[in-house]
Design an enzyme around this catalytic site. Structure first.
Site, PDB file in Angstrom:
ATOM      1  N   SER A   1     -13.315  36.356  88.109  1.00  0.00           N
ATOM      2  CA  SER A   1     -12.618  34.892  88.114  1.00  0.00           C
ATOM      3  C   SER A   1     -11.287  35.191  88.305  1.00  0.00           C
ATOM      4  O   SER A   1     -10.631  36.024  87.932  1.00  0.00           O
ATOM      5  CB  SER A   1     -13.063  34.427  86.866  1.00  0.00           C
ATOM      6  OG  SER A   1     -12.288  32.979  86.527  1.00  0.00           O
TER       7      SER A   1
ATOM      8  N   TYR B   1     -12.161  35.668  77.681  1.00  0.00           N
ATOM      9  CA  TYR B   1     -12.750  35.433  78.990  1.00  0.00           C
ATOM     10  C   TYR B   1     -11.613  36.112  79.947  1.00  0.00           C
ATOM     11  O   TYR B   1     -12.063  36.642  80.902  1.00  0.00           O
ATOM     12  CB  TYR B   1     -12.733  33.953  79.265  1.00  0.00           C
ATOM     13  CG  TYR B   1     -13.444  33.695  80.604  1.00  0.00           C
ATOM     14  CD1 TYR B   1     -14.937  33.711  80.593  1.00  0.00           C
ATOM     15  CD2 TYR B   1     -12.848  33.272  81.750  1.00  0.00           C
ATOM     16  CE1 TYR B   1     -15.394  33.375  81.825  1.00  0.00           C
ATOM     17  CE2 TYR B   1     -13.381  33.103  82.972  1.00  0.00           C
ATOM     18  CZ  TYR B   1     -14.800  32.930  82.801  1.00  0.00           C
ATOM     19  OH  TYR B   1     -15.662  32.514  84.130  1.00  0.00           O
TER      20      TYR B   1
END
Length: 271
Positions: free
Chosen positions: A142, A155
């Site tokens: 990501s 994350y």
């Protein structure tokens, strides 16, 4: 050299929804046999039913258990003799909150799925690639692993780890004719917010609004991933704005940091 490149066999985790489903559709359109896994049996079946004209294996598998991925690998080898592409896509949004707020248990869950799930996929299938003379690993990271926005530490760390893992494997496995691609998308419409934990409903709503404004879809990203595999591209940054941010951070890190701090003060209250 093995004739594996003449085959079209792909393995995809997290195939029951979102990007995983679009990847399955994309690879099916190019004539691949597909081995699809997810923890969600209903979603996996829906994905399988959306595919036409290709051979599909579906298996329930949890990426937090190496034994599940080993079992899937063994079945693929039994049915098809090997696999040419693996896509480690399964992931969750995790918990939104400050470092002093998010529990270690929540950290462990995000790292176990988003980072170690990718590690397990690579570990399970690399021996197959080595035996058959090559293959290609695609890891879904990501832009959060590059931009590291606040209140998303677990994350961010997991996705940054996926990038570092992919860079390592790029060099480690090159002599074995194993290609590696790492994908770093920003926001796009998917079901990510269904797995985000937060004590503020506004956070989830904000993310949903940002995703809805994305100029590219999950299907677009799936097509880009396929093309990146075909050209043996290592790092794929699908979103134009985030590509520019990444270059900004790399070449002007202090200026980038000051700009980010200024922007974050506007977005988040102190606390």
């Amino acid at each position: 050299m093995s004739e594996y490149r003449n085959q079209k066999r792909a393995f995809i985790t997290g195939a029951g929804s979102g990007l995983g489903r679009e990847l399955a559709k994309c690879y099916a359109n190019f004539g691949y046999k597909l081995a699809l896994v997810d923890v969600n049996a209903e979603g996996l079946e829906q994905t399988a039913q959306s595919l036409h004209g290709c051979e599909v294996l579906t298996m329930i598998a949890d990426v937090t258990r190496l034994s599940d991925l080993e079992k899937a690998k063994d079945e693929i080898v039994k049915q098809w003799g090997g696999v040419d592409v693996i896509i480690n896509n399964a992931g969750i949004g995790g918990t939104f909150g400050g470092i002093d707020k998010v529990s270690i248990k929540d950290w462990q869950q995000v790292l176990d799925i988003n980072l170690l799930g990718v590690v397990r996929g690579c570990k399970a299938f690399t021996p197959v690639f080595k035996t058959q003379g090559g293959g290609h690993i695609i890891n879904i990271a990501s832009s959060a692993g590059q931009m590291t926005p606040p209140k998303m530490a677990a994350y961010n760390v997991a996705k940054a780890g996926v990038i570092a893992l992919s860079e390592t494997l790029r060099f480690e496995l090159d002599r074995d004719n194993i290609g590696v691609t790492v994908v770093c998308p920003a926001f796009f419409t998917t079901n990510l917010t269904s797995s985000i934990k937060s004590d503020s409903a506004d956070v989830v709503n904000r993310v949903d609004r940002i995703m809805a404004k994305s100029e590219i879809s999950a299907a677009d990203i799936a097509q880009m991933i396929f093309e990146a595999q075909q050209t043996q591209k290592f790092m794929l940054l699908p979103h134009k704005f985030e590509r520019r941010l990444w270059l900004y951070k790399r070449f002007m890190p202090e200026s980038f940091a000051k700009s980010m701090q200024k922007q974050m003060k506007k977005l988040f209250k102190r606390g």
